[in-house]
Design an enzyme around this catalytic site. Structure first.
Site, PDB file in Angstrom:
ATOM      1  N   SER B 230     -10.007  18.016   7.755  1.00 17.98           N
ATOM      2  CA  SER B 230      -9.337  17.697   6.484  1.00 17.98           C
ATOM      3  C   SER B 230      -8.438  18.847   6.053  1.00 17.98           C
ATOM      4  CB  SER B 230     -10.369  17.392   5.405  1.00 17.98           C
ATOM      5  OG  SER B 230     -11.074  18.564   5.069  1.00 17.98           O
ATOM      6  N   ARG B 234      -4.619  17.853   5.767  1.00 19.05           N
ATOM      7  CA  ARG B 234      -4.091  17.801   4.401  1.00 19.05           C
ATOM      8  C   ARG B 234      -2.733  18.491   4.336  1.00 19.05           C
ATOM      9  NH1 ARG B 234      -7.739  20.313   2.221  1.00 19.05           N
ATOM     10  NH2 ARG B 234      -8.973  18.574   1.452  1.00 19.05           N
ATOM     11  N   ASN B 238       0.827  16.422   3.905  1.00 20.81           N
ATOM     12  CA  ASN B 238       1.704  16.670   2.758  1.00 20.81           C
ATOM     13  C   ASN B 238       3.089  17.113   3.194  1.00 20.81           C
ATOM     14  OD1 ASN B 238       0.564  16.519  -0.118  1.00 20.81           O
ATOM     15  ND2 ASN B 238      -1.143  17.241   1.111  1.00 20.81           N
TER      16      ASN B 238
END
Lengths: 156, 293
Positions: B230, B234, B238
């Site tokens: 994660s 992440r 993004n």
């Protein structure tokens, strides 16, 4: 979007940069920061102390000033007293001197008057004898009459 | 170069890949022209996404690596320059900026990490600034550097390393290994095992404890493995999404100017935030292995 050996390359680069940062970047920077913190703390403490010292000095100055003023007051009072004393003494002296002079003058006057009276008396005696001689046309026994004339003159 | 919107986007999202193509591979360039058949395994730059895929794991994204290492050097040299000249007296403007970043990171570390470990703060600083620099490349107009590269004959040039999952995942996996390393260093292998096996469910009864061990192991291992995945995805997600929107905006003609500006302003927030999140999570993960439950 393939996963490939870039993973390994980037991991090595990552470790290198972290190591470099830990060894050569972080310690001097944090040292500078904590040194500055210390410096500022010291400076603030010194400022506090200086302020306290200043207040203390101000108190001392006020105290000294008060003392000096009191002392000066004392001196002035003393001087005034002394001046009055001197003036009084001088007055006293002057009065005494004046009195002395007056007495002396009075004595001299008395003396002069006595002398003049004596001289007058003598002259009166001689005048009276001369007058009587003229009236009597002869010479009187001066010695016999002088007693009479002297008594007369003394009555004058 | 790019004839259709799809090709334009694909071109922008393809890394410059260097790897080995197998013998007998039929090469085709980006315009679909055949380039001949390879007679033997060849190390070369991929001309198309298909070629890059064919190269498999032992290939490298040259552009990602070059840009990330370049930005890493910008970071360490800039900070080293300031650190070397740092004075405890009145700081200059540059020193001020660097010091406020260092203090910001230091505060974050102090707030989240309560153990004693001289690695954590420099690690956090490196992660924050390096990722920020990598994300910052996103604000350079999407066609400038790839355009120059095309003029220079380089087929692909992706300048934002953090839109490459290799980059973000390698950092999160490195953090993961650091986590395991300190876990064992602080608590030993038995401590690691008990952390994994005896939580979150525990029982006073020894038999109950033993029964709960597999359940706990399963739960904790999944949540442990989810951390690096994660963490890396992440940041990648993004930045990739942000980059994609920049590319899409770049395709709509003159109207792109105000849109670009708006998205860039928003993105300034995103790139800083993502760098900060990556740093904070790293600190939190490393802090969790230093603490007793």
């Amino acid at each position: 979007m393939n996963l490939n050996a870039t993973l390994i390359g980037q991991s090595i680069a990552f470790m290198f940069f972290v190591w470099f940062c830990m060894k050569y970047v972080w310690p001097p920077l944090t040292k500078a920061l904590s040194d500055r913190q210390q410096k500022i703390a010291d400076g603030l403490a010194a400022a506090d102390k200086a302020e306290k010292d200043l207040a203390q000095a101000n108190d001392k100055v006020a105290e000294l000033l008060k003392e000096a003023r009191a002392e000066a007051q004392g001196i002035i009072e003393l001087a005034n007293k002394r001046a009055n004393q001197i003036v009084d003494e001088a007055k006293e002296q002057a009065r005494a001197e004046g009195d002395r002079l007056k007495v002396a003058a009075a004595a001299e006057i008395e003396q002069d008057a006595n002398r003049a009276r004596e001289a007058l008396r003598t002259q009166v005696a001689s005048l009276a004898i001369a007058g009587a001689e003229r009236i009597l046309g002869e010479r009187l026994d001066e010695a016999a009459n002088s007693k009479l004339v002297d008594d007369l003159a003394a009555e004058l | 170069m790019a004839n259709t919107a799809t090709e334009y986007i694909q071109h922008h999202l393809q890394n410059l890949t260097y790897g080995q193509l197998p013998a007998g591979y039929q090469r085709v360039d980006a315009y679909g022209h055949p380039q001949g058949v390879l007679t033997e395994p060849t190390w070369t730059f991929a001309l198309t996404p298909a070629e890059a895929k064919e190269m498999g794991f032992w290939a490298i994204h040259v552009d990602s690596m070059l840009w990330s290492v370049f930005l890493g050097f910008v970071f360490v040299l800039l900070f080293r320059f300031v650190a070397k000249n740092a004075t405890a007296g009145v700081p200059g403007k540059l020193q001020n900026v660097i010091e406020s970043i260092v203090e910001f990171v230091d505060t974050s570390v102090r707030e989240s990490f309560h153990g004693k470990n001289p690695l954590i703060a420099p690690l956090a600083l490196t992660i924050f600034v390096w990722i920020f620099f990598m994300n910052l490349m996103d604000l350079i107009p999407v066609d400038w550097i790839p355009g120059l590269a095309t003029l220079a004959g380089i087929p692909y040039m992706k300048i934002v390393p953090s839109t490459d999952p290799n980059i973000t995942m390698s950092m999160s996996i490195s953090v993961f290994f650091l986590m395991l390393f300190f876990w064992i260093k602080v608590k030993g292998v038995s401590g690691l095992f008990s952390d994994l096996a005896l939580h979150p469910f525990s029982s006073k009864n020894p038999l109950g404890k033993v029964i709960l061990i597999p359940v706990n192991l399963l739960l904790e291992t999944v949540s442990l493995l989810a951390k690096p995945v994660s963490l890396g995805l992440r940041l990648f997600g993004n930045m990739y999404a942000g980059e994609l929107i920049f590319i899409l905006i770049a395709m709509i003609g003159w109207a792109q100017l105000p849109l670009h500006f708006g998205w860039a302003v928003l993105h300034i927030l995103v790139i800083t935030l993502q760098a900060y999140i990556f740093m904070t999570l790293t600190i939190v993960y490393l802090s969790s292995v230093h603490e007793e439950h």
